[in-house]
Design an enzyme around this catalytic site. Sequence first.
Site, PDB file in Angstrom:
ATOM      1  N   ASP A  21      25.356 -18.620 -72.480  1.00 55.06           N
ATOM      2  CA  ASP A  21      24.095 -19.226 -72.057  1.00 55.06           C
ATOM      3  C   ASP A  21      23.441 -18.234 -71.096  1.00 55.06           C
ATOM      4  O   ASP A  21      23.975 -17.960 -70.029  1.00 55.06           O
ATOM      5  CB  ASP A  21      24.411 -20.553 -71.335  1.00 55.06           C
ATOM      6  N   TRP A  32      26.072 -25.878 -65.146  1.00 59.22           N
ATOM      7  CA  TRP A  32      25.649 -25.750 -66.552  1.00 59.22           C
ATOM      8  C   TRP A  32      26.848 -25.438 -67.443  1.00 59.22           C
ATOM      9  O   TRP A  32      26.949 -25.952 -68.557  1.00 59.22           O
ATOM     10  CB  TRP A  32      24.559 -24.693 -66.688  1.00 59.22           C
ATOM     11  N   LYS A  40      12.936 -20.520 -67.781  1.00 56.93           N
ATOM     12  CA  LYS A  40      13.319 -19.824 -66.555  1.00 56.93           C
ATOM     13  C   LYS A  40      12.630 -18.461 -66.488  1.00 56.93           C
ATOM     14  O   LYS A  40      12.115 -18.073 -65.454  1.00 56.93           O
ATOM     15  CB  LYS A  40      14.839 -19.635 -66.488  1.00 56.93           C
TER      16      LYS A  40
END
Length: 361
Positions: free
Chosen positions: A171, A101, A195
Amino acid sequence: MGRVYNFSAGPAVLPESVLKEAAEEMMDYRGCGMSVMEMSHRSKMFDTIIKEAEADLRELMNIPDNYKVLFLQGGASLQFAMIPMNLMKNGVADFIVTGNWAKKAYQEAGKYGKANKIASSEDETFAYIPDCSDLPISEDADYVYICQNNTIYGTTYHKLPDTKGKTLVADVSSCFLSAPIDVSKYGLVYGGVQKNIGPAGVCIVIIREDLIPEETAKYVPTMMQYKTHADADSMYNTPPCYGIYMCGKVFKWLKSIGGLAEMEKRNIEKANILYDYLDSSKMFKGTVRKEDRSLMNVPFVTGDKDLDAKFVAEAKAAGLENLKGHRTVGGMRASIYNAMPKEGVEALVAFMKKFETENTK
Ligand SMILES: *Cc1c(COP(=O)(O)O)cnc(C)c1O
């Protein structure tokens, strides 16, 4: 069939009490004769829902008044582009690449400006967090970017990097609300909610007001300017109404259990059950450096692909779902987000012990 213990990395488990409440309100939300999915986003009802959600999130995270909270769409991935488009004033940003990511964010930023990779753990398949105490921060960097919890690899920053005064952007998709954080240490902190907070389709961006540019480069679409959403309190266009409503319920659930300090305590307790077993097992091994272990995502392997596959299949049959590791890592991964009860982790460890006994000669 009853509910399973769902170890999915995302979309992921949500608190049962929240799902039940949503079910009860599905046909008739608080006497208004319709579902939240069906009501105008400009209605008084929805205005209360989004305002309460923001207020509860501010309270939970202790968000300072000079930060905006934005409920956006496009997932975390859209932020990989939106952040450089809005925050690159000098056209330079530094990236610490600790997984897929972070790498995607780094690559995307390179389309809009100069993205510098100032540290990486790719040399060991991202199994650790690099030393961030004395990084070669670029003098003209607009910000330093991290992915705080690496969902795929199962590492986390237990200490934030020293950015030498530069704005920190993070993030936090897979560790959102898992523990208290000091928002004032970040210029921008964001995450997709699927999530740890709610259904896919909402991305929450918390941004310090002075970082929201009055003007961006000409090519930046209106929908991708933070100012557009900040000025309109996330109501520039139709927001992801139902998702925001669900997030709001999860915020209330977190408040009801005692907030983020209590959540962290429970998350540590849950993770320790699994890590302690991994450290004692002769069959299963954790894949990351101990001091960088995530509280949320726990990858592990047996070292034998066939045995891994057998484990995943038998676990599924026993009501322990979604334990297959990410395709880039293999093995197993147990995501034990906020809503995973301690009993779920205990059931997993009991199953692993049984599997180890049965499959050891
Ligand atoms: C899942 C995930 C993403 C991607 O999220 P999307 O909402 O699917 O774009 C980005 N960063 C992290 C840390 C993630 O876990």
